[in-house]
Write a protein that holds these residues in place. Structure first.
Motif, PDB file in Angstrom:
ATOM      1  N   PHE A 105       0.809  -1.216   0.000  1.00 31.94           N
ATOM      2  CA  PHE A 105       0.000   0.000   0.000  1.00 31.94           C
ATOM      3  C   PHE A 105       0.846   1.270   0.000  1.00 31.94           C
ATOM      4  O   PHE A 105       0.475   2.273  -0.639  1.00 31.94           O
ATOM      5  CB  PHE A 105      -0.941   0.004   1.205  1.00 31.94           C
ATOM      6  CG  PHE A 105      -1.885  -1.155   1.237  1.00 31.94           C
ATOM      7  CD1 PHE A 105      -2.634  -1.499   0.120  1.00 31.94           C
ATOM      8  CD2 PHE A 105      -2.016  -1.934   2.370  1.00 31.94           C
ATOM      9  CE1 PHE A 105      -3.498  -2.575   0.139  1.00 31.94           C
ATOM     10  CE2 PHE A 105      -2.871  -3.016   2.404  1.00 31.94           C
ATOM     11  CZ  PHE A 105      -3.610  -3.343   1.283  1.00 31.94           C
ATOM     12  N   ILE A 106       1.966   1.258   0.695  1.00 33.20           N
ATOM     13  CA  ILE A 106       2.772   2.474   0.823  1.00 33.20           C
ATOM     14  C   ILE A 106       3.874   2.528  -0.224  1.00 33.20           C
ATOM     15  O   ILE A 106       3.994   3.501  -0.974  1.00 33.20           O
ATOM     16  CB  ILE A 106       3.353   2.596   2.243  1.00 33.20           C
ATOM     17  CG1 ILE A 106       2.221   2.790   3.251  1.00 33.20           C
ATOM     18  CG2 ILE A 106       4.342   3.753   2.331  1.00 33.20           C
ATOM     19  CD1 ILE A 106       2.669   2.901   4.682  1.00 33.20           C
ATOM     20  N   PHE A 108       1.837   1.258  -4.055  1.00 33.69           N
ATOM     21  CA  PHE A 108       0.746   2.153  -4.473  1.00 33.69           C
ATOM     22  C   PHE A 108       0.966   3.594  -4.027  1.00 33.69           C
ATOM     23  O   PHE A 108       0.190   4.482  -4.396  1.00 33.69           O
ATOM     24  CB  PHE A 108      -0.592   1.646  -3.930  1.00 33.69           C
ATOM     25  CG  PHE A 108      -1.080   0.399  -4.596  1.00 33.69           C
ATOM     26  CD1 PHE A 108      -1.600   0.436  -5.872  1.00 33.69           C
ATOM     27  CD2 PHE A 108      -1.000  -0.823  -3.953  1.00 33.69           C
ATOM     28  CE1 PHE A 108      -2.062  -0.719  -6.492  1.00 33.69           C
ATOM     29  CE2 PHE A 108      -1.440  -1.989  -4.555  1.00 33.69           C
ATOM     30  CZ  PHE A 108      -1.969  -1.933  -5.836  1.00 33.69           C
ATOM     31  N   GLU A 109       1.990   3.843  -3.204  1.00 32.81           N
ATOM     32  CA  GLU A 109       2.350   5.186  -2.741  1.00 32.81           C
ATOM     33  C   GLU A 109       1.183   5.901  -2.054  1.00 32.81           C
ATOM     34  O   GLU A 109       0.921   7.078  -2.279  1.00 32.81           O
ATOM     35  CB  GLU A 109       2.876   6.036  -3.898  1.00 32.81           C
ATOM     36  CG  GLU A 109       4.151   5.486  -4.524  1.00 32.81           C
ATOM     37  CD  GLU A 109       4.691   6.364  -5.622  1.00 32.81           C
ATOM     38  OE1 GLU A 109       3.977   7.335  -6.006  1.00 32.81           O
ATOM     39  OE2 GLU A 109       5.800   6.104  -6.112  1.00 32.81           O
ATOM     40  N   MET A 110       0.491   5.175  -1.202  1.00 28.61           N
ATOM     41  CA  MET A 110      -0.589   5.763  -0.403  1.00 28.61           C
ATOM     42  C   MET A 110       0.021   6.508   0.780  1.00 28.61           C
ATOM     43  O   MET A 110       1.167   6.266   1.165  1.00 28.61           O
ATOM     44  CB  MET A 110      -1.540   4.664   0.071  1.00 28.61           C
ATOM     45  CG  MET A 110      -2.180   3.883  -1.063  1.00 28.61           C
ATOM     46  SD  MET A 110      -3.301   2.584  -0.513  1.00 28.61           S
ATOM     47  CE  MET A 110      -4.677   3.558   0.041  1.00 28.61           C
ATOM     48  N   PRO A 111      -0.711   7.459   1.370  1.00 25.63           N
ATOM     49  CA  PRO A 111      -0.135   8.278   2.449  1.00 25.63           C
ATOM     50  C   PRO A 111       0.141   7.474   3.703  1.00 25.63           C
ATOM     51  O   PRO A 111      -0.655   6.621   4.110  1.00 25.63           O
ATOM     52  CB  PRO A 111      -1.214   9.346   2.692  1.00 25.63           C
ATOM     53  CG  PRO A 111      -2.483   8.732   2.200  1.00 25.63           C
ATOM     54  CD  PRO A 111      -2.084   7.872   1.032  1.00 25.63           C
ATOM     55  N   ARG A 112       1.290   7.750   4.321  1.00 23.72           N
ATOM     56  CA  ARG A 112       1.630   7.096   5.579  1.00 23.72           C
ATOM     57  C   ARG A 112       0.781   7.674   6.707  1.00 23.72           C
ATOM     58  O   ARG A 112       0.276   8.792   6.616  1.00 23.72           O
ATOM     59  CB  ARG A 112       3.112   7.298   5.901  1.00 23.72           C
ATOM     60  CG  ARG A 112       4.056   6.654   4.914  1.00 23.72           C
ATOM     61  CD  ARG A 112       5.490   6.984   5.254  1.00 23.72           C
ATOM     62  NE  ARG A 112       5.884   6.392   6.513  1.00 23.72           N
ATOM     63  CZ  ARG A 112       6.428   5.205   6.643  1.00 23.72           C
ATOM     64  NH1 ARG A 112       6.661   4.467   5.566  1.00 23.72           N
ATOM     65  NH2 ARG A 112       6.764   4.733   7.835  1.00 23.72           N
ATOM     66  N   LEU A 124      -6.893   5.320   6.218  1.00 24.71           N
ATOM     67  CA  LEU A 124      -7.201   4.508   5.040  1.00 24.71           C
ATOM     68  C   LEU A 124      -6.250   3.326   4.934  1.00 24.71           C
ATOM     69  O   LEU A 124      -6.673   2.178   4.748  1.00 24.71           O
ATOM     70  CB  LEU A 124      -7.114   5.376   3.781  1.00 24.71           C
ATOM     71  CG  LEU A 124      -7.319   4.655   2.447  1.00 24.71           C
ATOM     72  CD1 LEU A 124      -8.693   4.009   2.388  1.00 24.71           C
ATOM     73  CD2 LEU A 124      -7.107   5.607   1.275  1.00 24.71           C
ATOM     74  N   VAL A 125      -4.943   3.594   5.067  1.00 19.31           N
ATOM     75  CA  VAL A 125      -3.959   2.512   4.990  1.00 19.31           C
ATOM     76  C   VAL A 125      -4.091   1.596   6.204  1.00 19.31           C
ATOM     77  O   VAL A 125      -4.004   0.369   6.081  1.00 19.31           O
ATOM     78  CB  VAL A 125      -2.539   3.097   4.893  1.00 19.31           C
ATOM     79  CG1 VAL A 125      -1.509   1.984   4.776  1.00 19.31           C
ATOM     80  CG2 VAL A 125      -2.433   4.034   3.702  1.00 19.31           C
ATOM     81  N   THR A 179      -7.911  10.147   5.097  1.00 20.31           N
ATOM     82  CA  THR A 179      -6.597  10.369   4.496  1.00 20.31           C
ATOM     83  C   THR A 179      -5.751  11.342   5.305  1.00 20.31           C
ATOM     84  O   THR A 179      -4.605  11.609   4.927  1.00 20.31           O
ATOM     85  CB  THR A 179      -6.751  10.902   3.056  1.00 20.31           C
ATOM     86  OG1 THR A 179      -7.524  12.112   3.068  1.00 20.31           O
ATOM     87  CG2 THR A 179      -7.441   9.869   2.176  1.00 20.31           C
TER      88      THR A 179
END
Length: 428
Positions: free
Chosen positions: A271-272, A275-279, A283-284, A374
């Motif tokens: 995920f991080i 997909f470069e989702m926010p730390r 959501l993660v 987010t």
């Protein structure tokens, strides 16, 4: 000879029965001792947590008469730009000097100023911003005492002299004077429930962590419950019984026993990093906890589907219902109480998890309350972990108080699961 043999047989039987009864009593005694030891351990744990954390729900406050002097503040009007540069700390210090006019010397004044929390200036700024007409006026307000003062005041109720710690004898005399005059009191600590995290113990609260936990559990519930129920329905009602479904079932059971930190590493990698989702976002965190709770929900949902009698399916199919209609209209409504119970237990397990969320960065220092899934946030178990590592003595009671809140939520969720099960289940 025959009578003697029968007598010996009866004696042997009696001896064996006596030995069996002794073993049964021993086994029963061990069971009772184990239960008693477990209950005692829980009582000791709860007693220790409550004894350390109960004091965090009250806070020592100091009453001061403050004057919004424009000269002291360095402003002549109330607007955002002026308030940003106003000297509110100077107003607090002037109020302390007015209360103790005999204090002189740089060191003594520094001791005097440390009676009140350094967040008092921010409280004054917010109050003047909401009430601009107070500029030039005087009013009496209550401010949080410094954490060292708070610790000393609370220790006075346990010992006559109290725990001085970093509190000097001169400061202790001022505290006694304020207590005698009623200008220092222990009041309900609303800050603990309305503030986010802070470096200062007297300003630290759990609101940001509670909201972050709520958002994280919301994401987990929205994703894990439909997916888990759908997977359970397919495996139990539609999937053919072959080698592949056996492999899937074995892996689902194995995933339920995988350490939670492995799911955190998986979330960090996918995920991080991918997909470069926010730390440090709910959501993660919700996605990671979804992976962790899915096996629990699938297993409990399948058990609920198995508990529905086959006669229900046969009767529905005998009336001409399709396989899908049998499942959706008859089997699923009857199995739903057990599914909901499993989902609540899974959510309670997810609420108490710390390790997987540490891996995705939810260990960040978060002051502001998140407003969405987010936004950067933390959760209550991680907040407890952070406070437990803080050196200040006042964080010990706040750590225990946060554990009390977490335990209360977990006990409530498990109680709801038991009540829901008893309320909705049907006996066949």
């Amino acid at each position: 000879m025959t009578d003697l043999t029968q007598t010996q047989v009866r004696e042997r039987i009696a001896a064996r029965l006596a030995s069996r009864h002794r073993k049964e009593k021993l086994f029963r005694g061990l069971g009772i001792a184990s239960i008693a030891f477990g209950v005692l351990a829980v009582l000791v744990l709860f007693t220790d947590i409550i004894s350390k954390g109960a004091s965090a729900f009250v806070q020592a406050d100091i009453q001061l008469q403050v004057t919004y002097d424009p000269a002291e503040l360095g402003i002549d009007k109330v607007d955002d730009e002026s308030l940003a540069w106003a000297n509110f700390d100077g107003v607090i210090r002037a109020a302390l000097r007015e209360r103790f006019p005999d204090v002189s010397g740089r060191q003594d004044k520094r001791e005097l100023y440390s009676l009140v929390s350094n967040g008092a200036g921010f409280e004054l700024r917010e109050r003047l911003q909401n009430h601009p007409e107070l500029l030039g006026q005087t009013e009496t307000l209550w401010f949080n005492a410094d954490d060292d003062v708070d610790t000393y005041v609370k220790s006075l109720s346990r010992t006559e002299e109290g725990f001085l710690g970093r509190t000097s004898e001169q400061k202790a005399l001022w505290i006694q004077e304020l207590r005698t005059s009623g200008e220092l009191k222990k009041r309900f600590n609303t800050t603990f429930f309305t503030n986010g995290d802070s470096r200062e113990p007297e300003q630290a609260g759990i609101r940001a962590a509670l909201v972050g936990s709520l958002f994280t559990l919301l994401v987990t519930l929205v994703l894990s419950f439909p997916i888990g129920v759908a997977a359970a329905i397919y495996l139990e009602e539609f999937a053919p019984k072959n080698r592949w479904t056996d492999v899937i079932e074995v892996n689902i059971n194995n995933l339920a026993a995988v350490p939670s930190i492995v799911f955190g590493l998986l979330g960090l990698a996918i995920f991080i990093n991918f997909f470069e989702m926010p730390r440090s976002a709910p959501l993660v965190g919700g996605l990671v906890l979804t992976l962790m709770t899915l096996p629990t929900i699938i297993i409990s949902s399948r058990a609920s589907l198995k508990s529905v009698p086959p006669s229900i399916r046969e009767a529905a199919m005998g009336m001409g219902a399709s396989r899908m209609q049998v499942v959706l209209h008859h089997v699923l409504p009857l199995a739903m109480p057990g599914m909901l119970t499993g989902a609540i237990i899974g959510m309670a397990q997810a609420l108490g998890e710390t390790a997987p969320l540490l891996m995705i960065g939810m260990v960040a220092f978060i002051v502001d309350v998140p407003h969405g899934i987010t936004d950067p946030s933390t959760v209550l178990p991680v907040q407890i972990f952070l406070w437990a590592d803080s050196p200040e003595r006042a964080f010990v009671e706040r750590t225990s108080a946060a554990i009390m809140v977490l335990l209360a939520v977990l006990i409530t969720m498990n109680t709801c699961a038991v009540w829901l099960r008893k309320k909705l289940e049907r006996r066949w």
